[in-house]
Design a protein around this motif. Structure first.
Motif, PDB file in Angstrom:
ATOM      1  N   GLN A  18      20.891  74.442 -10.847  1.00 21.94           N
ATOM      2  CA  GLN A  18      20.797  72.967 -10.545  1.00 21.94           C
ATOM      3  C   GLN A  18      22.308  72.235 -10.698  1.00 21.94           C
ATOM      4  OE1 GLN A  18      19.958  70.974 -14.511  1.00 21.94           O
ATOM      5  NE2 GLN A  18      19.532  72.990 -15.090  1.00 21.94           N
ATOM      6  N   GLY A  19      22.428  70.994 -10.230  1.00 22.64           N
ATOM      7  CA  GLY A  19      23.414  70.482 -10.234  1.00 22.64           C
ATOM      8  C   GLY A  19      23.927  70.186 -11.874  1.00 22.64           C
ATOM      9  N   THR A  20      25.332  70.248 -12.207  1.00 21.16           N
ATOM     10  CA  THR A  20      25.593  70.119 -13.477  1.00 21.16           C
ATOM     11  C   THR A  20      26.738  69.117 -13.682  1.00 21.16           C
ATOM     12  OG1 THR A  20      27.254  71.711 -13.214  1.00 21.16           O
ATOM     13  CG2 THR A  20      25.024  72.476 -13.906  1.00 21.16           C
ATOM     14  N   SER A  21      26.706  68.086 -12.766  1.00 17.65           N
ATOM     15  CA  SER A  21      27.809  67.139 -13.279  1.00 17.65           C
ATOM     16  C   SER A  21      27.295  65.600 -13.075  1.00 17.65           C
ATOM     17  CB  SER A  21      28.799  67.010 -11.940  1.00 17.65           C
ATOM     18  OG  SER A  21      29.428  68.198 -11.597  1.00 17.65           O
ATOM     19  N   GLU A  22      27.988  64.636 -13.650  1.00 20.50           N
ATOM     20  CA  GLU A  22      27.446  63.331 -13.600  1.00 20.50           C
ATOM     21  C   GLU A  22      28.456  62.396 -13.258  1.00 20.50           C
ATOM     22  OE1 GLU A  22      26.457  63.108 -17.876  1.00 20.50           O
ATOM     23  OE2 GLU A  22      28.369  62.999 -18.540  1.00 20.50           O
ATOM     24  N   PHE A  23      28.356  61.182 -12.738  1.00 24.62           N
ATOM     25  CA  PHE A  23      29.266  60.227 -12.821  1.00 24.62           C
ATOM     26  C   PHE A  23      29.811  59.505 -13.790  1.00 24.62           C
ATOM     27  CE2 PHE A  23      30.622  56.393 -10.658  1.00 24.62           C
ATOM     28  CZ  PHE A  23      31.462  56.521  -9.768  1.00 24.62           C
ATOM     29  N   ARG A  24      30.986  59.603 -14.026  1.00 28.06           N
ATOM     30  CA  ARG A  24      31.458  58.850 -15.230  1.00 28.06           C
ATOM     31  C   ARG A  24      33.123  58.667 -15.000  1.00 28.06           C
ATOM     32  NH1 ARG A  24      31.001  63.554 -17.933  1.00 28.06           N
ATOM     33  NH2 ARG A  24      33.161  64.061 -18.494  1.00 28.06           N
ATOM     34  N   ALA A  25      33.603  57.481 -15.750  1.00 26.90           N
ATOM     35  CA  ALA A  25      34.730  57.038 -15.537  1.00 26.90           C
ATOM     36  C   ALA A  25      35.030  56.843 -14.033  1.00 26.90           C
ATOM     37  CB  ALA A  25      35.623  57.674 -16.344  1.00 26.90           C
ATOM     38  N   GLY A  26      33.887  56.643 -13.282  1.00 26.50           N
ATOM     39  CA  GLY A  26      34.709  56.445 -11.682  1.00 26.50           C
ATOM     40  C   GLY A  26      34.485  57.734 -10.901  1.00 26.50           C
ATOM     41  N   LYS A  27      34.374  58.740 -11.619  1.00 31.87           N
ATOM     42  CA  LYS A  27      34.388  60.196 -10.798  1.00 31.87           C
ATOM     43  C   LYS A  27      33.097  60.989 -11.454  1.00 31.87           C
ATOM     44  CE  LYS A  27      39.574  60.389 -10.571  1.00 31.87           C
ATOM     45  NZ  LYS A  27      40.744  61.213 -10.762  1.00 31.87           N
TER      46      LYS A  27
END
Length: 353
Positions: free
Chosen positions: A79-88
């Motif tokens: 699965q995807g393992t990232s998130e949008f945080r601090a503009g990136k």
């Protein structure tokens, strides 16, 4: 074999594999990434549906992951393992949430006559992050998130990667599992498989047939019926929301913990979890991901609602058609712990001392 060679080989094979399984509509593609020094020290080649997992950050997909020390390669259903945080886009901080999603998906696959415990499949991977002394904490978190995000995988010695027909075989084996998580039906076309398999058609046909058979032996509803009920429930919920002035995006395939992402002209956002059932809807099943999202573990500031479409009817006269349904809204929707009934636990025993 370099990642570009693997990607080029898969670009030729994947359309044949999806056609053989009746999955052309998933619009499957191949891309590669990583290999960016200390920022992306784990190279990867991803097989993904443009519809269900358009980016590497969301949804389920298949991916070849190369261990940081070069010793092994995994074909991982993950699965995807990232998130949008601090503009990136950054590695998600909550690794427990990622792991719980993997357990949830693995539990679903276990319903398919032991699929997730096949001898060739493993539940955990090791990308050798500890050998990297020059990478920062964020890159190390990214690698460990890949490990936590793996539902199941196959492991190869990096010097003994299968040739083209071997890659084809393993993709054929894994694509039905990916389709199952998408709630998409698989229809095996033996003639297309035989044509595509090349040197060892009978082995590929036999093994692929076994994989598809598992899909049809599971305890859960047939994926076609499940998908029809899901779509019918979302249709009913979306009709209400449009009537009330909301714009609606269907995001259930992206594994965010809700199904509808809604916005209205005054700038408010609403996340709607949709449940469809043929029963009276007195009780519905929530995933750990849905509970965590509703209870604020993800830091979500949107409003939350639950829509239950009960008494949906399935008609088999002309394929599988879902109709009718009685809708009920819970809004605002806040899950109280006392309202949850535990039904099972994922348990991984420790090694004996």
């Amino acid at each position: 074999m370099a990642t570009k060679e693997i990607a080029d080989c898969l670009k030729a094979l994947v359309p044949l594999a999806t056609a053989s399984l009746g999955l052309e509509h998933l619009d499957v593609d191949v891309d590669g990434g990583g290999r960016r020094g200390s920022y992306g020290p784990v190279p990867w080649v991803r097989i993904f549906s443009r519809h269900y997992a358009p980016t590497a950050q969301e949804g389920f997909y298949l991916v070849y992951l190369f261990a940081a020390d070069g010793s092994r390669v995994y074909l991982s259903l993950m699965q995807g393992t990232s998130e949008f945080r601090a503009g990136k886009r950054r590695p998600a901080k909550d690794r427990d949430l990622i792991a719980s999603r993997s357990v949830e998906a693995r539990t679903s696959l276990r319903s398919m006559a032991g699929t997730s415990s096949d001898a060739e499949n493993i539940d955990t991977i090791d990308l050798a992050a500890d050998v990297l002394s020059s990478v920062g904490s964020e890159s190390r978190r990214r690698i460990h998130n890949y490990e936590a995000g793996t539902v199941l995988a196959r492991c190869y010695n990096s010097r003994q990667l299968p040739a083209g027909d071997g890659l084809f075989q393993d993709v054929i084996d894994m694509l039905p599992l990916l389709a199952y998580l998408y709630r998409e039906p698989v229809a095996l076309d033996l003639s297309r498989l035989t044509e595509a398999a090349g040197r060892a058609p009978q082995d590929v046909v036999n093994r692929a047939g076994q994989g598809v058979a598992r899909l049809r032996q599971g305890r859960l509803l047939d994926p076609v019926i499940r998908k029809a009920i899901e779509v019918r429930a979302e249709d009913l919920a979306e009709a209400d929301l449009h009537k009330w002035g909301w714009e609606v995006d269907r995001v259930g395939a992206y594994n965010r913990g809700y199904d509808l992402d809604c916005r209205n002209p005054d700038g408010r956002t609403l996340h709607v979890e949709v449940k469809g059932t043929q029963s009276h809807g007195d009780e519905v099943v929530l995933t750990p991901n849905e509970v965590r999202h509703n209870q604020g573990a993800t830091g979500c500031v949107a409003e939350h609602a639950l829509y239950i479409a009960s008494e949906i009817r399935i008609n088999h006269d002309n394929g599988v058609m879902a109709s009718d349904g009685v809708g009920r809204w819970l809004r605002p929707w806040v899950i109280q712990s006392d309202d949850l009934i535990p039904t099972e636990y994922a348990y991984r025993p420790s090694e004996p001392s």
